[in-house]
Design an enzyme around this catalytic site. Structure first.
Site, PDB file in Angstrom:
ATOM      1  N   HIS A  46      -3.952   1.492   7.954  1.00 15.85           N
ATOM      2  CA  HIS A  46      -2.589   2.053   7.921  1.00 15.85           C
ATOM      3  C   HIS A  46      -2.502   3.198   6.900  1.00 15.85           C
ATOM      4  O   HIS A  46      -2.001   4.276   7.199  1.00 15.85           O
ATOM      5  CB  HIS A  46      -1.610   0.923   7.569  1.00 15.85           C
ATOM      6  CG  HIS A  46      -0.187   1.355   7.386  1.00 15.85           C
ATOM      7  ND1 HIS A  46       0.831   0.893   8.187  1.00 15.85           N
ATOM      8  CD2 HIS A  46       0.401   2.198   6.484  1.00 15.85           C
ATOM      9  CE1 HIS A  46       1.976   1.448   7.790  1.00 15.85           C
ATOM     10  NE2 HIS A  46       1.737   2.232   6.756  1.00 15.85           N
ATOM     11  N   GLU A  47      -3.014   2.941   5.696  1.00 17.33           N
ATOM     12  CA  GLU A  47      -2.888   3.940   4.629  1.00 17.33           C
ATOM     13  C   GLU A  47      -3.756   5.163   4.909  1.00 17.33           C
ATOM     14  O   GLU A  47      -3.362   6.296   4.636  1.00 17.33           O
ATOM     15  CB  GLU A  47      -3.242   3.333   3.265  1.00 17.33           C
ATOM     16  CG  GLU A  47      -2.370   2.163   2.823  1.00 17.33           C
ATOM     17  CD  GLU A  47      -0.880   2.449   2.868  1.00 17.33           C
ATOM     18  OE1 GLU A  47      -0.467   3.615   2.740  1.00 17.33           O
ATOM     19  OE2 GLU A  47      -0.106   1.491   3.055  1.00 17.33           O
ATOM     20  N   GLN A  71       3.181  10.019   1.048  1.00 13.02           N
ATOM     21  CA  GLN A  71       4.472   9.313   1.078  1.00 13.02           C
ATOM     22  C   GLN A  71       5.335   9.659  -0.135  1.00 13.02           C
ATOM     23  O   GLN A  71       6.541   9.444  -0.109  1.00 13.02           O
ATOM     24  CB  GLN A  71       4.258   7.803   1.139  1.00 13.02           C
ATOM     25  CG  GLN A  71       3.662   7.340   2.466  1.00 13.02           C
ATOM     26  CD  GLN A  71       3.542   5.831   2.489  1.00 13.02           C
ATOM     27  OE1 GLN A  71       2.555   5.287   2.029  1.00 13.02           O
ATOM     28  NE2 GLN A  71       4.553   5.165   3.015  1.00 13.02           N
ATOM     29  N   HIS A 110      -2.152   7.678   7.099  1.00 20.06           N
ATOM     30  CA  HIS A 110      -1.199   8.567   6.416  1.00 20.06           C
ATOM     31  C   HIS A 110      -1.881   9.856   5.950  1.00 20.06           C
ATOM     32  O   HIS A 110      -1.270  10.921   5.946  1.00 20.06           O
ATOM     33  CB  HIS A 110      -0.615   7.872   5.172  1.00 20.06           C
ATOM     34  CG  HIS A 110       0.565   6.990   5.441  1.00 20.06           C
ATOM     35  ND1 HIS A 110       1.752   7.456   5.945  1.00 20.06           N
ATOM     36  CD2 HIS A 110       0.752   5.664   5.231  1.00 20.06           C
ATOM     37  CE1 HIS A 110       2.623   6.443   6.051  1.00 20.06           C
ATOM     38  NE2 HIS A 110       2.034   5.348   5.628  1.00 20.06           N
ATOM     39  N   CYS A 114       6.321  -0.072   6.979  1.00 22.42           N
ATOM     40  CA  CYS A 114       5.929   1.084   6.158  1.00 22.42           C
ATOM     41  C   CYS A 114       7.121   1.506   5.310  1.00 22.42           C
ATOM     42  O   CYS A 114       8.249   1.558   5.816  1.00 22.42           O
ATOM     43  CB  CYS A 114       5.509   2.222   7.092  1.00 22.42           C
ATOM     44  SG  CYS A 114       5.034   3.728   6.232  1.00 22.42           S
ATOM     45  N   LEU A 115       6.871   1.802   4.043  1.00 18.40           N
ATOM     46  CA  LEU A 115       7.963   2.226   3.160  1.00 18.40           C
ATOM     47  C   LEU A 115       8.603   3.525   3.649  1.00 18.40           C
ATOM     48  O   LEU A 115       9.745   3.815   3.311  1.00 18.40           O
ATOM     49  CB  LEU A 115       7.453   2.394   1.725  1.00 18.40           C
ATOM     50  CG  LEU A 115       6.906   1.124   1.064  1.00 18.40           C
ATOM     51  CD1 LEU A 115       6.450   1.406  -0.355  1.00 18.40           C
ATOM     52  CD2 LEU A 115       7.940   0.018   1.076  1.00 18.40           C
ATOM     53  N   GLY A 121       0.837  -1.198   0.000  1.00 21.37           N
ATOM     54  CA  GLY A 121       0.000   0.000   0.000  1.00 21.37           C
ATOM     55  C   GLY A 121       0.866   1.240   0.000  1.00 21.37           C
ATOM     56  O   GLY A 121       2.019   1.193   0.430  1.00 21.37           O
TER      57      GLY A 121
HETATM   58 ZN    ZN Z   1       2.884   3.505   5.586  1.00 21.18          ZN
END
Ligand code: ZN
Length: 175
Positions: free
Chosen positions: A131-132, A51, A135, A89-90, A46
């Protein structure tokens, strides 16, 4: 294929609240395509627009290969149950945390054609949606993981030790 630079923890853009998308245009379509490319390149499941430095309420998700979702202006309208598990998480490279999320969520969003739709999700997909969406409001999972945030190397070692202990326990039982 175009990759975008992934912002990392400490970058103030990850703490900002994103703006709703009012209309689809070529620029936003390109952003969405780039988000998928960037997510795939990093083996993520995701990615949220902030991000890659864009403060718009857009998320892409692909938990199962080939089953991809574009969520524009998403909102969780119902949730229940609980699941506790690992999350990464990236934007937080090299780390994994233990996070509790709802087991089941219902999420309203718009697709790339700006048509409203609803996803009912459980398990990993529900976790990923939560999670997304966090953000988009400037939150990272590390806030929820608290002191249960590990370096990936540390975690591998812990798992190896737990496995060794388990093997030891099995042997003891046999004796
Ligand atoms: Zn993330």
């Amino acid at each position: 294929m175009a990759l975008r630079n992934v912002r990392e923890i400490g970058d103030p853009i990850l703490e900002k609240i994103c703006r709703p998308v009012k209309e689809m245009n070529d620029r936003t379509r390109e952003l969405i395509a780039d988000m998928f490319d960037t997510m795939h390149e990093s083996n993520g499941v995701g990615l949220a627009a902030p991000q890659v430095g864009i403060l718009k309420r857009i998320v892409v998700i692909e938990v199962e290969e080939g089953e991809s979702y574009v969520l524009i202006n998403p909102e969780i309208t119902a949730q229940d149950g609980e699941q506790t598990g690992y999350e990464g998480c990236l934007s937080v490279p090299g780390k994994t945390g233990v996070v509790t999320r709802p087991e089941h969520v219902v999420c309203n969003a718009m697709n790339e054609e700006m048509e409203p739709y609803t996803i009912e999700a459980e398990g990993l997909l529900a976790r990923c949606i939560c999670h997304e969406l966090d953000h988009l409001d400037g939150h990272l999972y590390v806030e929820l993981a608290g002191d249960q945030l590990y370096d990936n190397e540390e975690l591998e070692q812990m798992e190896a030790e737990a496995e060794a202990e388990e093997a030891g326990a099995d042997e003891a039982e046999e004796n």
